[in-house]
Write an enzyme that holds these catalytic residues in place. Sequence first.
Site, PDB file in Angstrom:
ATOM      1  N   LEU A   1      13.858 -84.656 -47.340  1.00 22.45           N
ATOM      2  CA  LEU A   1      13.147 -85.267 -48.249  1.00 22.45           C
ATOM      3  C   LEU A   1      12.920 -86.682 -48.427  1.00 22.45           C
ATOM      4  O   LEU A   1      11.689 -87.043 -48.591  1.00 22.45           O
ATOM      5  CB  LEU A   1      14.063 -85.030 -49.740  1.00 22.45           C
ATOM      6  CG  LEU A   1      13.308 -85.581 -50.973  1.00 22.45           C
ATOM      7  CD1 LEU A   1      12.137 -84.648 -51.323  1.00 22.45           C
ATOM      8  CD2 LEU A   1      14.485 -85.398 -52.059  1.00 22.45           C
TER       9      LEU A   1
ATOM     10  N   THR B   1      29.156 -79.754 -42.415  1.00 23.83           N
ATOM     11  CA  THR B   1      28.138 -80.016 -43.611  1.00 23.83           C
ATOM     12  C   THR B   1      28.660 -79.277 -44.747  1.00 23.83           C
ATOM     13  O   THR B   1      29.230 -78.390 -44.710  1.00 23.83           O
ATOM     14  CB  THR B   1      26.764 -79.197 -42.816  1.00 23.83           C
ATOM     15  OG1 THR B   1      26.098 -79.135 -43.981  1.00 23.83           O
ATOM     16  CG2 THR B   1      27.166 -77.875 -42.363  1.00 23.83           C
TER      17      THR B   1
ATOM     18  N   ASP C   1      24.178 -87.340 -24.691  1.00 22.53           N
ATOM     19  CA  ASP C   1      22.876 -86.623 -25.661  1.00 22.53           C
ATOM     20  C   ASP C   1      22.127 -86.096 -24.342  1.00 22.53           C
ATOM     21  O   ASP C   1      21.457 -86.642 -23.618  1.00 22.53           O
ATOM     22  CB  ASP C   1      22.413 -87.766 -26.203  1.00 22.53           C
ATOM     23  CG  ASP C   1      21.519 -87.272 -27.505  1.00 22.53           C
ATOM     24  OD1 ASP C   1      21.715 -87.739 -28.665  1.00 22.53           O
ATOM     25  OD2 ASP C   1      20.609 -86.451 -27.209  1.00 22.53           O
TER      26      ASP C   1
ATOM     27  N   GLY D   1      16.946 -70.344 -49.840  1.00 18.45           N
ATOM     28  CA  GLY D   1      18.256 -70.584 -49.390  1.00 18.45           C
ATOM     29  C   GLY D   1      18.753 -72.000 -50.049  1.00 18.45           C
ATOM     30  O   GLY D   1      19.976 -72.567 -49.836  1.00 18.45           O
TER      31      GLY D   1
ATOM     32  N   TYR E   1      22.811 -71.871 -39.660  1.00 13.70           N
ATOM     33  CA  TYR E   1      23.108 -73.442 -39.298  1.00 13.70           C
ATOM     34  C   TYR E   1      24.597 -73.584 -40.082  1.00 13.70           C
ATOM     35  O   TYR E   1      25.505 -73.981 -39.329  1.00 13.70           O
ATOM     36  CB  TYR E   1      22.013 -74.299 -40.181  1.00 13.70           C
ATOM     37  CG  TYR E   1      22.637 -75.916 -40.102  1.00 13.70           C
ATOM     38  CD1 TYR E   1      22.917 -76.588 -38.997  1.00 13.70           C
ATOM     39  CD2 TYR E   1      23.196 -76.296 -41.191  1.00 13.70           C
ATOM     40  CE1 TYR E   1      23.260 -77.946 -39.163  1.00 13.70           C
ATOM     41  CE2 TYR E   1      23.633 -77.570 -41.521  1.00 13.70           C
ATOM     42  CZ  TYR E   1      23.742 -78.322 -40.341  1.00 13.70           C
ATOM     43  OH  TYR E   1      24.491 -79.562 -40.556  1.00 13.70           O
TER      44      TYR E   1
ATOM     45  N   ARG F   1      20.728 -83.418 -55.464  1.00 17.62           N
ATOM     46  CA  ARG F   1      21.799 -83.669 -54.024  1.00 17.62           C
ATOM     47  C   ARG F   1      22.458 -84.758 -54.211  1.00 17.62           C
ATOM     48  O   ARG F   1      22.145 -85.873 -54.725  1.00 17.62           O
ATOM     49  CB  ARG F   1      20.729 -83.559 -52.734  1.00 17.62           C
ATOM     50  CG  ARG F   1      20.074 -82.232 -52.474  1.00 17.62           C
ATOM     51  CD  ARG F   1      20.816 -81.196 -51.869  1.00 17.62           C
ATOM     52  NE  ARG F   1      20.282 -79.992 -51.669  1.00 17.62           N
ATOM     53  CZ  ARG F   1      20.153 -78.871 -52.528  1.00 17.62           C
ATOM     54  NH1 ARG F   1      20.339 -79.080 -53.777  1.00 17.62           N
ATOM     55  NH2 ARG F   1      19.310 -77.864 -51.962  1.00 17.62           N
TER      56      ARG F   1
END
Length: 326
Positions: A189, A116, A31, A283, A140, A220
């Site tokens: 969120l 994703t 990392d 988006g 992304y 979601r």
Amino acid sequence: MRALVTGGAGFVGSHMVRTLLEQGHHVVVLDDLSTGHADAVDARATFVNGDVGRTAEVASLLREERVEAVFHFAAKIRVEESVVDPRLYFQGNLVATLAFLEAVVDARLPLIFSSTAAVYGVPDEVPIDEEHPKRPVNPYGDTKLAVERALEAYGRAYELPWCALRYFNAAGADAEAGLGERHEPESHLIPIVLDAALGRRPSVSVFGTDWPTSDGSCVRDYIHVLDLAEAHLAALEHLRRGGKSGAFNLGTGRGHTVLEVIAAAERVSGRRIPVVSADRRAGDPAELVAKVERAEKAFGWRARRTSLDDIVRDAWAWKLRDGRQS
Ligand code: UFG
């Protein structure tokens, strides 16, 4: 097993590291700490501060550490940032990953890649299955899809075993282990809602209250980060058994609106959370919910921590703990 976890200082990666360690595996974390946190890396893991894009260094790490499997989490993850500064994403998520894959392909190691739901863009229908057209609406999602395409081609040509796991909304925490979600600046969120509960923010802006959903706010599919970590292990075992490479959704199959998340946070924290209606965010699809049968059929995984209140409760426990530390 000896595993390499890139991005092991990040939110999902740090939970993966712990899950692997708890099951007795040896873990090496790679990392660069550009967005991750050194204190999130379990002390039992071997930590290397470095860049996944440096092929030669990755190749020697794989060799020296006798790595048998690779979990590739390291990436930039902020949709809005990817629109404003796409170079960061094409370089950091795509170019660096292709350079990383050079070493992984040569070493012929099984690879689990963090993808994703953003690869789908605005869905034609929900729940979304893996065959749904891929039409990302931001850089992304473009970069994650481009890596998936490379994996498909490399897998066929070079016999690279791979799984791309398409996360819906990663959430929750392992607060007891001192792990949770911290982004700077925070854009997700649940941490935002909990910050408002703690009085660290005056209110939560709800991005759009006129969506075609039950209460007008976006839907979601929130998936607990520990369920995500377990799915990665199950996917790897599937590959090690000779299972087919491919892409799999990771979600619960159930959606919740933004207002439902806020209500859950009020129940869990016992505090009132001030809400402000705001414009729709560019988006944002109205609804993202996963079809989850493919992962279950292929490697017997299904999310276990599916109650929204439980997911928010774990995130809250982490916030209280993180708040004490800061
Ligand atoms: N939201 C608000 N107010 C806020 C923050 C978020 O109303 O202050 C709403 C968003 O509009 C969205 C929902 O809460 O409807 C969730 O937003 P997040 O920013 O937490 O997550 P996203 O769904 O936008 O993004 C997630 C991942 C991304 C991934 C995307 C698509 O964080 O990495 O899903 O898969 F790209």
